[in-house]
Enzyme design. Sequence first.
Site, PDB file in Angstrom:
ATOM      1  N   HIS A 320       0.852  -1.191   0.000  1.00 24.14           N
ATOM      2  CA  HIS A 320       0.000   0.000   0.000  1.00 24.14           C
ATOM      3  C   HIS A 320       0.887   1.239   0.000  1.00 24.14           C
ATOM      4  O   HIS A 320       1.754   1.387   0.874  1.00 24.14           O
ATOM      5  CB  HIS A 320      -0.932  -0.002   1.217  1.00 24.14           C
ATOM      6  CG  HIS A 320      -1.968   1.050   1.095  1.00 24.14           C
ATOM      7  ND1 HIS A 320      -3.144   0.874   0.395  1.00 24.14           N
ATOM      8  CD2 HIS A 320      -1.965   2.329   1.516  1.00 24.14           C
ATOM      9  CE1 HIS A 320      -3.830   1.998   0.417  1.00 24.14           C
ATOM     10  NE2 HIS A 320      -3.143   2.888   1.090  1.00 24.14           N
ATOM     11  N   ALA A 321       0.699   2.126  -0.973  1.00 18.80           N
ATOM     12  CA  ALA A 321       1.606   3.268  -1.169  1.00 18.80           C
ATOM     13  C   ALA A 321       1.667   4.136   0.091  1.00 18.80           C
ATOM     14  O   ALA A 321       0.654   4.338   0.765  1.00 18.80           O
ATOM     15  CB  ALA A 321       1.123   4.102  -2.348  1.00 18.80           C
TER      16      ALA A 321
END
Length: 599
Positions: A320-321
């Site tokens: 997840h960025a």
Amino acid sequence: AKTYSEEEGRAYLAKLNVELLRHSNLAAKAEWAYASNITDENLQNKLKVAAEVARFQKESWAETVKYPWKTYSDPDIKRQFKKLSVLGAAVLPEEKYEKLDRLVSEMSSVYSTAKICDYKNREKCDLNLEPELTLLLAKSRDAEELKHVWVEFRKEAGDKMRKQFAEYVELSNEAARLNNFSDASEEWVKDYEAADFRQQIQELWDQLRPLYEQIHAYVRRRLHEKYGDAVLARDGYIPAHLLGNMWSQNWGNIYDISTPYPGKQAPDATAAMVEKGYDAEKMFKVAEEFFTSVNLSAMPDTFWQRSILEKPAGRNLVCHASAWDFYDGKDFRIKQCTRVNMEQLLTAHHEMGHVEYFLQYKDQAGSYREGANPGFHEAVGDTISLSVSTPNHLRKVGLLPADSKDDPESELNYLYNIGLEKIAFLPFAYLMDLWRWDVFKGKITPDTYECEWWKLRQNYQGLESPVDRSEANFDAGSKYHIIASVPYIRYFVSFVVQFQFHRSLCEKAGQYDPADPDRLPLHRCDIYQSKEAGNLFKSMLAMGSSKPWPDAMEVVTGQRKMDASALLDYFRPLLKYLEAENKRTGEKIGWAGSTPRHG
Ligand SMILES: C=C(C[SeH])C(=O)N1CCC[C@H]1C(=O)O
Ligand SMILES: [Zn+2]
């Protein structure tokens, strides 16, 4: 007891800030090591360092509260003491603190390592959320395959974490109560410094809902054309697996099957990015160049040396960025499992917007090294992206054919494409914390998690589950932020204020004229290379959270409140089109009274 003078308080804060930043640096390094390489050894190290930092926080807090800061006169000193007088989760007894940290870490690991089997080839069972399932949900137009991916991921993620999440809720509430909040939801909304914050959000949603209902009705018709009665009704809830995204939170991936004017220029830079051989680094260099073009800061060398911009092979990590501040004024990083497409280019701008904020407030006192409120932090990169994604900007940087022209149809296609991301997202962002606030308050209990989740999904988004659901399921837990304990109302705030920032920066750049919006419409504005706009933005970013967020908002926009009018101004041409189109085809607007087909 000795009463500490204001001067002693000031000196104490100066010393404490140094210590706080040193500990924040240690915690960030241990968290980074775990998030970028999920191993038991890195988890143990992360828990150990976090426990040490919590011990320090608790000790220094015991000292901090001895200062009679409410009697002091300097508003800045008082604001720092006020922030430092809330201890957070470190208030828990050590073994409970460690348990809470372990629960969230383990849930993040289950989420990030979940794998499912391929729909067509059931022997192939190594499909991850990123990139495989994300790409399947974006590209597949086979309703059964979409349903398989949607259901199987939930089996491997959310459904497996229901018990851990319930325990996390109890411990979070215990910590909140020890901090003198009635429950964790009150501790979460304190960051917005407004007693009527939730009322403000509800009023914004009331203004925005009609726009959402129009795009929902239009998309439902287009999906019905594509998939037919067997898959969805024309006037009911939209089944959640058809929207091109695992959580149906933005609908940009079904642009191609629902575009108002097919064959007209598709405002998507992906083709040019692939054809020009873009890789992750190039995407982030393009993002950096936009920021420097408006006189904001370039990324420091360590950013390029230490960031993880592509999914590394052969290890588990949280894909997840995220953007990271290491609180030493020098070390800032992004971790993103980047794929080469337009949506990821805008995510790169989103993440770099966080780093830009870190860089602008890096000389503030420790307590002020955060967004004016969490929504502002989410809005920085997206504000820039509103310029980046315009066809004339993409042409300028060679990501759309130079000869593509902006006739009214392709311009409406553009607005529709942005609307699929920005308008569709609003009810999702709202319901995420409507559900969690009620969970923390005990209005939603473990035996109603699933039922209440789908009531909100139906009432706010007009969606339904594609399969029967029961309390054996835990769909909320299949969204990263829920199991990673990341509040979400920040994104609703961001999607409102980013249009206010965009409108003001565009005015500053001479790209928008409120007196004559038709001459220079807001959706065509591109602030690229405008140093005046960038300097105005910079004056707000540099404040961090040193002043209440209305002061920061006022610096850029002259307003002191969140205001949906900027978003509505931006999408006015789209709303007109959707209303006319839905009228023409006789769509039922909304979904009230529809009977859910499942659950
Ligand atoms: C890209 C990030 C990291 Se702050 C993110 O979580 N976002 C950005 C948009 C909404 C939200 C999401 O993915 O759910
Ligand atoms: Zn973000």
